[in-house]
Scaffold this active site. Structure first.
Site, PDB file in Angstrom:
ATOM      1  CB  SER A 151      29.950  32.931  44.813  1.00  0.00           C
ATOM      2  OG  SER A 151      31.042  32.056  44.683  1.00  0.00           O
ATOM      3  CG  ASP A 246      33.447  32.884  37.488  1.00  0.00           C
ATOM      4  OD1 ASP A 246      34.114  31.987  38.031  1.00  0.00           O
ATOM      5  OD2 ASP A 246      32.428  33.373  38.008  1.00  0.00           O
ATOM      6  CG  HIS A 276      33.795  34.102  41.075  1.00  0.00           C
ATOM      7  ND1 HIS A 276      32.715  33.338  40.712  1.00  0.00           N
ATOM      8  CD2 HIS A 276      33.794  34.132  42.436  1.00  0.00           C
ATOM      9  CE1 HIS A 276      32.082  32.916  41.794  1.00  0.00           C
ATOM     10  NE2 HIS A 276      32.720  33.384  42.860  1.00  0.00           N
TER      11      HIS A 276
END
Length: 304
Positions: A151, A246, A276
């Site tokens: 991320s 996501d 995610h």
């Protein structure tokens, strides 16, 4: 395809128990996320040592049986630049050390809003250089080094690779980017399709971006949106993993294509039916097991 059954069940539980992001402060979310600490699995049999990486806290993970110096992965955690840290990613980093037959240095960069852009970027580079310059003292083979993150940490990993290219050393063999944020400006179709109820929803994204990038103009800076860099040539080879459900999926896919167009060997892998953050849920979500196994394979292959 829609979320698979396991992912749908986990998301339903999360959505029922997470606080509303509307009106939530970054500090309040950070306090909530502190409940999600994931200690190492004893089965991975790793040793840990906390160090000061040039003023940036870090933790070194090595396999118990490691003897000679091991190749090293500098790892940057996710958390939207406002939350998480070494403890939240201890389980993942330990597993990567085990599966990758390597050492992992997990970097605890400064968080927003107390430390806004580019504080995290500067810390990421400082830590990478510290590893290269001092890692041999800790049993690290710094001639074999790669960068990784998930991320926001995936973004920091590739931005650090670009800064090393531009500002000089150390040599980086590969970049492993797990659902990175690559463009903080473009409204991709995946961002619209999964903007609510998929953990990284629009309200949460805005909370993170407003805290980390209080000047909206900085969202287009290549240190925040690496897809917008003028030149991607000369970067290390890359592996980019995304989740189908996501908001960041399309940005990751585009970035892989941009790297390929710039002559970089970039492998793109999209895991179906997951959301995610899924990679940290290995042992529960089958695709997460596949992703961490793949990450370990990439690390071993890079350092072979």
């Amino acid at each position: 395809m829609p979320l698979n059954e396991t992912s749908a069940g986990i998301l339903a539980f999360m959505n029922a128990n997470m606080p509303s992001m509307q009106g939530l402060t970054a500090q309040e979310f950070r306090a909530y996320s502190a409940q999600m600490v994931q200690p190492a699995d004893p089965a991975d049999r790793v040793t840990m040592q906390d160090v000061d990486a040039g003023g940036v806290p870090a933790r070194i993970y090595r396999r118990e049986e490691a003897g000679a110096a091991e190749p090293v992965v500098a790892f940057y955690h996710g958390g939207g630049y406002i939350a998480c840290g070494i403890d939240s990613h201890e389980r993942l980093c330990s597993r990567l050390a085990r599966l990758g037959a390597c050492a992992v240095v997990s970097v605890d960069y400064r968080l927003a809003p107390e430390h806004v852009f580019p504080a995290a970027v500067d810390d990421a580079l400082t830590a990478a250089r510290w590893v290269a310059e001092n890692g041999a003292q800790y049993g690290l083979d710094t001639a074999r080094m790669m960068l990784a993150g998930d991320s926001a940490g995936g973004t920091l990993a590739t931005v650090t690779a670009a800064r090393i290219r531009d500002e000089g050393g150390p040599a980086i063999a590969h970049q492993l980017l797990i659902y990175p944020g690559t463009d903080m400006v473009t409204d991709f179709p995946s961002a619209r399709e999964y903007d609510e109820g998929y953990f990284l929803d629009r309200d949460f994204s805005e909370l993170c971006l407003n805290a980390y990038l209080p000047d909206p103009a900085d969202r287009a800076h290549p240190w925040a949106s690496p897809s917008r860099a003028a030149d991607l040539s000369g970067l290390p080879a890359a592996t980019i993993m995304t989740a189908e459900c996501d908001p960041l999926r399309d940005g990751g896919r585009l970035y892989a294509r941009q790297l390929q167009d710039a002559g970089i060997a970039a492998e793109y892998i999209e895991y179906p039916g997951v959301f995610h953050g899924f990679a940290s849920m290995f042992g529960t979500i089958a695709e997460a097991d596949q992703a961490v196994e793949k990450a370990g394979e990439v690390i071993r292959r890079t350092f072979a």
